[in-house]
Design a protein around this motif. Structure first.
Motif, mmCIF file in Angstrom:
data_model
loop_
_atom_site.group_PDB
_atom_site.id
_atom_site.type_symbol
_atom_site.label_atom_id
_atom_site.label_comp_id
_atom_site.label_asym_id
_atom_site.label_seq_id
_atom_site.Cartn_x
_atom_site.Cartn_y
_atom_site.Cartn_z
ATOM 1 N N THR A 31 -24.947 -22.413 -33.639
ATOM 2 C CA THR A 31 -25.576 -23.616 -33.087
ATOM 3 C C THR A 31 -27.071 -23.658 -33.333
ATOM 4 O O THR A 31 -27.656 -24.731 -33.383
ATOM 5 C CB THR A 31 -25.321 -23.713 -31.576
ATOM 6 O OG1 THR A 31 -25.713 -22.475 -30.956
ATOM 7 C CG2 THR A 31 -23.872 -23.985 -31.284
ATOM 8 N N ASN A 34 -28.190 -25.941 -36.125
ATOM 9 C CA ASN A 34 -28.106 -27.392 -35.962
ATOM 10 C C ASN A 34 -29.446 -27.996 -35.567
ATOM 11 O O ASN A 34 -29.822 -29.081 -36.028
ATOM 12 C CB ASN A 34 -27.054 -27.742 -34.911
ATOM 13 C CG ASN A 34 -25.648 -27.446 -35.390
ATOM 14 O OD1 ASN A 34 -25.364 -27.530 -36.587
ATOM 15 N ND2 ASN A 34 -24.766 -27.085 -34.483
ATOM 16 N N PHE A 289 -21.581 -31.057 -29.227
ATOM 17 C CA PHE A 289 -22.208 -31.720 -30.368
ATOM 18 C C PHE A 289 -22.601 -33.158 -30.032
ATOM 19 O O PHE A 289 -23.749 -33.580 -30.245
ATOM 20 C CB PHE A 289 -21.256 -31.706 -31.564
ATOM 21 C CG PHE A 289 -21.805 -32.356 -32.799
ATOM 22 C CD1 PHE A 289 -22.736 -31.697 -33.595
ATOM 23 C CD2 PHE A 289 -21.411 -33.633 -33.166
ATOM 24 C CE1 PHE A 289 -23.261 -32.300 -34.736
ATOM 25 C CE2 PHE A 289 -21.918 -34.245 -34.298
ATOM 26 C CZ PHE A 289 -22.843 -33.575 -35.090
#
Length: 482
Positions: A31, A34, A289
């Motif tokens: 993560t 991202n 997300f």
């Protein structure tokens, strides 16, 4: 307790922390990247389409190799596989941080996925063999569950801090000292295992089939956002991946030394827990997300604020996984703890479907992320306990790889389905003249609602498939695999 036993027991818990340190480094990486994607795009000159491969290259390698790495770990030794994976991941992290072209970064990310799969696949298997007693195993799995489940939200916070305070290169460079330290401590503290050997020979055909099936399947899923579910790309590659998987299953029925002995699935708890995990992770991963996008695109939060926004989820998972969940599982059984956990996750997702355009954090975000954090803190340790309940000394790596594979497939599938449907709803509303914030929020609400349906299905499976635990050990369904 005698003085001769205490150091051994202490060493096991130190070894657990070391294994979880290595695991945390890998989970965070999923993560943390991202948050840094916009900076990576601007610095290296990625196009919007090619930028997705910074994530996809990792996911394809990681998801495609988990099952194979878990079984090979049983054969050659799980400690050896874990250390090799840490080494590959650390070297790949250095290459990622030093990348000066898009191609170099994508190739290094694929290599990171290979190393991540090798280390992750055997971690849970090492833990359950290290802690065979029921109460200690529940606590150890709780610590592992915290790392696995809370790492996603911690990664968002860490990514925001590193990207804003330094630059995107450091989200990779920070792995180097962690990886080296974890490897040195693992070599010193974790007991060596020699593996069961290749016996009648390695199932090379099976290994090729399952790796190709999983890699192609993950690739097909992650590309649906670009091509669509009804495109020729998806409709051709999807059945090919399914056919490869079917060929792998058929191969396992006849192989002298199968990669995945099908007897593993005789346990209703093992099979049910893995199926439940696919559905639950699909619902929750999409929430992380798309919840991030909701806070960014609708509420106007920056990367650091988004990370702080999800921090209560990590704290709730950690507080429950490390302490209370283990005691509850020991006393009541994993199934009885899983049911309320799934119910709370479902409630959190259902509450998120009411998120407004002009929402505030305390009223509209915090209650949902807290409910999901508490629910996940109860559910993840229970699912992992059930999924590993049939593991023996000879196949713990396989069971561990299977658990991680179903989590990865669930995450990829959930993200693809929810993101695609959310984007389609938003596009339809924008075409009809609806203002962008309202259209975005409606798309996110739809995704949260579908995520809630997936978790509701998981809850239904838990009620109907998993075995009741009338006695403390009744939720264990041992499976002997030779």
């Amino acid at each position: 307790m005698s003085a001769t036993v205490q150091p051994h027991r202490d060493a096991r818990w130190l070894a657990l922390l070391v294994l979880c340190l290595g695991m945390l480094m890998i989970v965070l990486d999923m993560t943390i990247v991202n948050v840094a994607l916009p900076a990576i795009r601007d610095d290296l000159g990625f196009t919007q389409t090619s930028l997705a491969w910074v994530v996809n290259a990792y996911l394809i390698a990681f998801g495609g190799l988990l099952l194979l790495a878990g079984r090979v770990g049983d054969l050659i030794g799980r400690k050896r596989m874990f250390l090799t994976g840490l080494g590959v991941f650390t070297v790949a992290s250095a290459l990622c941080g030093a990348a000066v072209t898009p191609e170099m970064l994508i190739g290094a990310r694929f290599l990171q996925g290979v190393g991540g799969a090798m280390a992750t696949a055997v971690t849970l298997g090492m833990i359950v063999t290290m802690f065979p007693e029921r109460d200690e195993q529940a606590r150890a799995i709780g610590v592992f569950s915290f790392v696995a489940a809370a790492g996603a939200s911690i990664g968002l916070l860490a990514g925001g801090v590193l990207t804003q305070a330094l630059n995107w290169h450091w989200i990779f460079f920070v792995n180097i000292p962690i990886g080296i330290g974890a490897a040195l401590l693992t070599a010193r503290l974790v007991r060596a295992d020699h593996g069961i050997g290749f016996g009648a020979g390695a199932d090379v055909t099976g290994a090729g089939l399952v790796t190709a099936a999983l890699m192609l399947g993950v690739y097909t899923i992650v590309k649906t956002e670009e091509y669509g579910w009804d495109s020729a790309h998806t409709l051709i590659l999807g059945p090919i991946a399914a056919a490869l998987l079917a060929a792998f299953v058929a191969r396992q029925r006849t192989a002298a030394n199968p990669l995945l002995p099908l007897r593993v699935f005789r346990s209703r708890n093992v099979t049910g827990a893995n199926a439940i995990q696919i559905l639950m992770v699909a619902g929750m991963f999409g929430m992380f997300f798309l919840g991030t996008l909701y806070m960014q695109q609708v509420l106007g939060y920056d990367a650091l604020e988004i990370g702080l926004g999800f921090l209560p989820t990590a704290l709730a998972i950690g507080g429950l996984s490390v302490g209370l969940s283990a005691r509850l599982i020991t006393r009541f059984g994993a199934r009885r703890v899983l049911l309320p956990g799934l119910t709370l996750v479902l409630a959190g997702l259902a509450l998120f479907t009411r998120a407004p355009v002009d929402g505030g954090y305390l009223a509209d975000v915090l209650p949902s992320v807290l409910l999901m954090g508490i629910g996940a803190g109860l559910a993840f340790p229970s699912m992992m306990t059930l999924a590993m309940s049939g593991a023996t000394e000879s196949d713990a790596g396989l069971a561990s790889g299977l658990v991680n594979t179903t989590a990865q497939v669930g995450g990829a599938l959930g993200l693809a389905v929810l993101a695609t449907l959310s984007t389609a709803r938003t596009a339809d509303l924008r075409a009809a003249g609806v203002a962008e914030p309202d259209a975005l929020t409606s798309g996110f609400r739809l995704a949260f609602g579908i995520g809630a349906v997936l978790v509701a299905l998981a809850l239904g499976l838990a009620v109907t498939v998993l075995r009741s635990a009338a006695e403390p050990d009744a939720d264990r369904d041992p499976v002997t695999v030779h």
